[in-house]
Design an enzyme around this catalytic site. Structure first.
Site, PDB file in Angstrom:
ATOM      1  N   ASP A  42     -11.363   2.330   3.655  1.00  0.00           N
ATOM      2  CA  ASP A  42     -11.624   0.886   3.575  1.00  0.00           C
ATOM      3  C   ASP A  42     -13.125   0.611   3.471  1.00  0.00           C
ATOM      4  O   ASP A  42     -13.538  -0.496   3.118  1.00  0.00           O
ATOM      5  CB  ASP A  42     -11.105   0.194   4.847  1.00  0.00           C
ATOM      6  N   GLN A  65      -5.090  -1.662   9.500  1.00  0.00           N
ATOM      7  CA  GLN A  65      -4.891  -2.981   8.885  1.00  0.00           C
ATOM      8  C   GLN A  65      -5.451  -4.081   9.795  1.00  0.00           C
ATOM      9  O   GLN A  65      -5.178  -4.101  10.997  1.00  0.00           O
ATOM     10  CB  GLN A  65      -3.389  -3.203   8.617  1.00  0.00           C
ATOM     11  N   LYS A 119       0.839  -1.207   0.000  1.00  0.00           N
ATOM     12  CA  LYS A 119       0.000   0.000   0.000  1.00  0.00           C
ATOM     13  C   LYS A 119       0.873   1.256   0.000  1.00  0.00           C
ATOM     14  O   LYS A 119       0.609   2.206  -0.726  1.00  0.00           O
ATOM     15  CB  LYS A 119      -0.950  -0.022   1.214  1.00  0.00           C
TER      16      LYS A 119
HETATM   17  N1  GUN Z   1      -6.922  -7.211   5.880  1.00  0.00           N
HETATM   18  C1  GUN Z   1      -7.175  -7.963   4.793  1.00  0.00           C
HETATM   19  N2  GUN Z   1      -7.736  -7.212   3.828  1.00  0.00           N
HETATM   20  C2  GUN Z   1      -7.838  -5.958   4.336  1.00  0.00           C
HETATM   21  C3  GUN Z   1      -8.325  -4.746   3.800  1.00  0.00           C
HETATM   22  O1  GUN Z   1      -8.805  -4.639   2.677  1.00  0.00           O
HETATM   23  N3  GUN Z   1      -8.226  -3.670   4.635  1.00  0.00           N
HETATM   24  C4  GUN Z   1      -7.725  -3.754   5.880  1.00  0.00           C
HETATM   25  N4  GUN Z   1      -7.706  -2.657   6.616  1.00  0.00           N
HETATM   26  N5  GUN Z   1      -7.264  -4.875   6.390  1.00  0.00           N
HETATM   27  C5  GUN Z   1      -7.328  -5.968   5.618  1.00  0.00           C
END
Ligand code: GUN
Length: 281
Positions: A120, A97, A53
């Site tokens: 998200d 996350q 990211k």
């Molecule tokens: N963990 C697995 N996929 C995601 C996601 O799309 N966003 C976040 N914040 N955590 C994750």
């Protein structure tokens, strides 16, 4: 006939290029889009996702900050970090996350994120908006799946879409998006009876189970569109939820890697620009 392999890398690259252009324009107008990522603990997969990211933000010309907290950090310490980011005018998007270490209350943390910075789309305000057909942040992976279907001109209206998995991150929002696009949607999960029979009726299958090779060739209607959201590590290799043999029967298939995963990050960047626009830019 072998399935058309959906090239998520190519579609995502186009999105990223466009996003980089829009980012440049925003910077010229005096605002640098900025994503803040909160990472708690040492989960190996999360470390990789967060690094990806960060790299994607840098390549798009956006700012990013990763706030790393210790595995044993307190709920209060984590909440203070989120509150600080909510207040920070230089931060447009906030992402915590997941998964969080087990002692932390995930729902409470997500509830605390400013819904207008919730790139998200996990805040109840945004999932509610999605459910009600209102504008809001849409979770990146299911949004990326919809964009892949659009990129390949795959019709959704009136089709039977079967989503396997009911997570808040993929399954549930995926079902809502397909429904909003006029599909007839069935959601299957670990307690579903006659799962194979149901999947065999699908024109579109979205596999988000988290089990390598779960969807097999015998479950697929000839010519069906098969979207593999799985990311599973088997003997050091990354594989999806769909057995590769499905390619012999499906009409379209997303590979893993190189399919949906690439779109998730592109949509995160897209949502971050949406957050900038929400703030009046
Ligand atoms: N963990 C697995 N996929 C995601 C996601 O799309 N966003 C976040 N914040 N955590 C994750």
């Amino acid at each position: 006939m072998a399935a058309v392999m959906i090239d998520g890398r190519a579609v995502a690259a186009k999105w990223k290029e466009e996003i980089a252009g829009q980012t440049r324009e925003m910077i010229e107008r005096g605002v640098t889009p900025h994503l803040a990522v909160v990472l708690v603990g040492e989960n190996a997969a999360s470390q990789v996702y967060v690094r990806n990211k960060e790299n994607a933000c840098r390549k798009a010309g956006m700012g990013s900050t990763v706030i790393r907290l210790e595995e044993d950090c307190s709920q209060q310490a984590l909440e203070e970090v989120v509150k600080g980011l909510n207040q920070d005018p230089a931060v447009h998007g906030i992402l915590v996350q997941l998964p969080l270490p087990a002692h932390l209350d995930e729902a409470a943390v997500l509830r605390l994120i400013d819904p207008d910075k919730d790139v998200d789309g996990f805040h109840a305000m945004n999932s509610g908006r999605l459910m009600n057909g209102q504008k809001g942040f849409v979770p990146c992976t299911p949004l990326g799946v919809m964009k892949l279907l659009e990129a390949y001109d795959i019709p959704v209206r009136g089709k039977h879409a079967v989503v396997i998995g009911r997570s808040n991150i993929v399954g549930k929002p995926m079902a809502m998006l397909l429904l909003a696009a006029d599909a007839t949607v069935t959601v299957c999960h670990s307690r579903t009876q006659n799962l194979s029979e149901i999947v065999r009726q699908a024109d579109i299958v979205v596999a988000a189970v988290g089990r390598a090779g779960f969807v097999t060739k015998d479950m697929i209607k000839p010519g069906a569109v098969v979207i593999d959201v799985g990311i599973n590590r088997v003997d050091g290799a990354i594989v999806g939820d769909v057995d590769p043999e499905v390619a012999q029967k499906a009409g379209y298939l997303t590979p893993v890697p190189g399919g949906v995963g690439q779109m998730t990050i592109a949509m995160l960047l897209h949502n971050t620009l949406e957050a900038v626009r929400l703030h009046g830019w």
